[in-house]
Scaffold this active site. Structure first.
Site, PDB file in Angstrom:
ATOM      1  N   GLU B  60       0.800  -1.228   0.000  1.00  0.00           N
ATOM      2  CA  GLU B  60       0.000   0.000   0.000  1.00  0.00           C
ATOM      3  C   GLU B  60       0.832   1.277   0.000  1.00  0.00           C
ATOM      4  OE1 GLU B  60      -0.700  -2.615   1.954  1.00  0.00           O
ATOM      5  OE2 GLU B  60      -2.723  -3.212   1.388  1.00  0.00           O
ATOM      6  N   HIS B 129     -10.953  -4.360   9.928  1.00  0.00           N
ATOM      7  CA  HIS B 129     -11.675  -4.055   8.701  1.00  0.00           C
ATOM      8  C   HIS B 129     -12.869  -3.128   8.939  1.00  0.00           C
ATOM      9  CE1 HIS B 129      -9.345  -7.419   7.100  1.00  0.00           C
ATOM     10  NE2 HIS B 129      -9.737  -7.075   5.892  1.00  0.00           N
TER      11      HIS B 129
END
Lengths: 369, 327
Positions: B60, B129
């Site tokens: 990322e 998440h």
């Protein structure tokens, strides 16, 4: 390093040298001495003088920075490049200015100068003036110039490498997605040995090789990440070898020899322009000063400093140019005088330059302003 | 008008902008062959090729930094965070480079990039998440932050974000992708910096964003029956706030409640109420209320998860209290 290689290199280092032996001078010196003699770039008189001029400007500019820092004209962290000039000049001056892209670190003054950013703009930035290349908003570690394709100085370790990768991606995108057949700009990302232990380095080697991006990963291995010895920080000190794990060409080169760096850079640039992808180029070099002007520099041995000082890249180039009959000592002296005048001029300019306008404090946050 | 699911509205926006400008490209994990984990880029790789819809390795920080470099040199990348929580790993690139670089460079470079993806608390996805990064990124200078809540605003805002010359963090919500409604045909744009007055009312100003808009709508239905006339405003722009619309409403209702999904401490509501206090103090008849998630990692268990975030009945109770002067 395999045992065999170690032995071969140890044998080479026994060649009698001046003063401090490489063994006393430490492992980095042993590695340098053990390098297989490099092919050097052949240069014309003009090219040789251009390289000499660029390296001399880098050195004298940095010396002046130290003076100005101690006189209280610049502030913050200031990292000088003395000793590493063969890398900046060897790579950048083998590339096409204002066409190829360049990405630097917190030790970025000399990269900016090699890219062609005027000394006046760099010194102004260090003084925090409105005429600085980053308008006084960046400072020593954040030099930028779109005009000269300097993607910037990035102060945190490793964060410039992905940005450089993005510039290389744009080159390929323009060629292959936009159909611009002449899109052949190459990007050079500079960083140090300490950066070769951070994730972004490996992530970007992977992506660059995967997509065959036109980029040079240029490691300025000066052995010391502030006070952390490279050999205490990494499991494989020979950084160029890490390229193989990514299916990429890796090379080690004497980073004190500008013609050797230039030759290696030229090979890498040719591969990149031809669409053959990236290169990891490890330049063995040394910083003659502490990490920054705030560093007391207490850890490095005198014998090590002496070893590298004797391999001063500017003196080496001067000898080579005169030996090859490309320049006389007088001509080189004349260049030094010109450079001294240029450096004096940039200081004078920066001292007289206006401060940034306080009413523009919030300008440049948004693209429209 | 055409009935469209929210993820398809986003996809249409990206497709139309990619057709309109060849410099627009997408990069991220599984955006290409797989079509995006929520199918926002479905079939775009086939249509535009693998360079324009680039499947990246799982890295990322580096692919976000790559988008910065690409944007600096002329492209208009859209970065997908497969889950916005993953972008914690890209915090440095988003903050130091996407957000600050234009300023630090004295205007040398602009970063026309969009970072988009699903945020928010889903259904029992676990703590990692279920994050609301809009609050974490709120202090970063130089980035715009928007949160979409309907297929209509999702499409119009996505197109605006792609065309904007500044970096935009674009928050979708993991539970809203299958929301369906009629959206206008063809090319339309929604302003990135304007709040949406969802329902006009005179009693209480209710400020919300993203999925909480729909919780508020449920509450508003019930409040209507209880005789509370709510002015419901979807903030849309989390940075900067549309203070003009907000202040205009408070001048009318004199009461305000913020309903948010992010945690209370350091949340969007914290900053918003500070601004309201600064700008609208004299217009307020009651102290501003804040309904936020608990300051805890989102638990996995469904009941505990429901207790973590605000539910419609809590919104009803707060609005009733506000109107009655009980709080």
């Amino acid at each position: 390093m395999t045992q065999e290689l170690t032995a071969a290199r140890a044998a080479q280092t026994s060649i009698p040298g001046p003063a401090a032996s490489s063994e006393e001078a430490g492992s980095h010196a042993v590695r340098l001495e053990g390098l297989v003699p490099a092919e050097r770039a052949s240069v014309s008189r003009d090219e040789g003088l251009m390289l000499y001029r660029d390296m001399t400007l880098g050195r004298r500019f940095e010396d002046k920075c130290a003076e100005m820092y101690y006189r209280g004209k610049m502030f913050g962290f200031v990292h000088l490049y003395n000793g590493q000039e063969a890398v900046s000049t060897g790579v950048i001056r083998a590339m096409r200015l204002q066409h190829d892209w360049f990405c630097s670190t917190y030790r970025d003054h000399v990269h900016a100068l090699s890219c062609g950013v005027p000394a006046r703009e760099v010194m102004s930035e260090l003084f925090g003036k409105a005429t600085g290349c980053s308008k006084g908003r960046g400072g020593s570690m954040h030099l930028f110039s779109r005009e000269h394709h300097l993607l910037g100085g990035y102060a945190f370790i490793g964060e410039g490498i992905p940005v450089a990768l993005g510039a290389a991606f744009t080159s390929r995108y323009k060629r292959d997605a936009l159909g611009q057949a002449d899109s052949d700009a190459v990007t050079a990302a500079f960083f140090g040995d300490g950066t070769c232990n951070i994730g972004q380095f490996y992530e970007c080697l992977n992506m660059a090789s995967l997509w065959k991006l036109p980029i040079l990963f240029v490691v300025e291995n000066n052995r010391w990440a502030i006070g952390m010895d490279h050999n205490r920080a990494t499991s494989e000190p020979e950084i160029w070898r890490k390229a193989a794990g990514f299916g990429m060409v890796g090379e080690e080169v004497d980073g004190m020899d500008v013609l050797a760096v230039r030759a290696a850079a030229q090979r890498a640039i040719e591969r990149a322009r031809a669409g053959d992808g990236p290169t990891l180029l490890e330049c063995l070099t040394y910083r003659f000063r502490g990490h920054s002007l705030a560093d007391p520099d207490e850890l490095r041995e005198a014998a090590e400093k002496e070893f590298w000082a004797k391999r001063d890249p500017i003196k080496q180039l001067a000898l080579r140019l005169t030996d090859m009959g490309l320049a006389t000592a007088e001509e080189l002296k004349a260049i030094e005088k010109e450079i001294d005048a240029e450096v004096a001029d940039c200081v004078e300019f920066a001292l007289a330059a206006p401060e940034p306008d306080g009413s523009e404090l919030t300008r440049y946050i948004w693209a429209e302003d | 008008m055409a009935e469209t699911l929210l993820f398809n509205a986003l996809r249409e926006a990206i497709d139309e902008e990619m057709a309109r400008d060849p410099h627009v490209c997408v990069m991220g994990e599984d955006v290409g062959h797989y079509g995006g984990s929520y199918k926002v880029t479905k079939d775009l790789c086939e249509k535009y090729g693998e360079l324009r819809v680039l499947d990246t390795p799982i890295a990322e920080n580096s692919f976000t930094g790559m988008a910065v470099g690409a944007a600096m040199t002329g492209l208009r990348p859209i970065v997908e965070g497969m889950n916005m929580g993953f972008l914690l790993l890209a915090f440095n690139q988003i903050s130091n480079n996407m957000g600050m670089l234009r300023y630090t460079s004295g205007g040398n470079y602009t970063i026309p990039a969009v970072v988009r993806g699903p945020g928010g608390v889903g259904r029992q996805l676990g703590a990692e998440h279920s994050q609301r990064l809009e609050a974490y990124f709120h202090a970063v200078p130089g980035i715009k932050i928007v949160a979409v809540s309907t297929p209509t605003n999702a499409k119009g805002l996505m197109k605006a974000a792609i065309r904007d010359n500044n970096p935009v963090l674009f928050f979708e919500h993991v539970l809203l992708y299958n929301l369906s409604e009629d959206i206008p045909e063809g090319d339309y744009i929604c302003a990135l910096d304007q709040a949406e007055v969802v329902r006009e009312g005179k009693d209480v100003t209710m400020l919300t964003y993203s999925r909480m808009r729909h919780h508020c709508l449920k509450a508003v239905e019930q409040l209507e029956q209880e005789g509370v006339d709510v002015e419901l405003i979807d903030l849309i722009s989390l940075k900067p706030f549309d203070m003009e619309t907000i202040a205009r409403s408070i001048r009318k209702t004199h009461k305000v409640v913020v309903v948010e999904e992010c945690m209370k401490t350091g949340g969007i509501g914290a900053e918003l109420i500070a601004l309201i206090t600064e700008h609208c103090f004299d217009d307020l008849d009651a102290r501003p209320l804040r309904l936020s998630s608990q300051d805890i990692p989102t638990p996995y268990n469904g009941n505990l998860e429901n207790l973590t975030i605000i539910q419609p009945h809590q919104i009803v109770a707060a609005a009733l209290d506000l109107k009655a002067g009980r709080r």
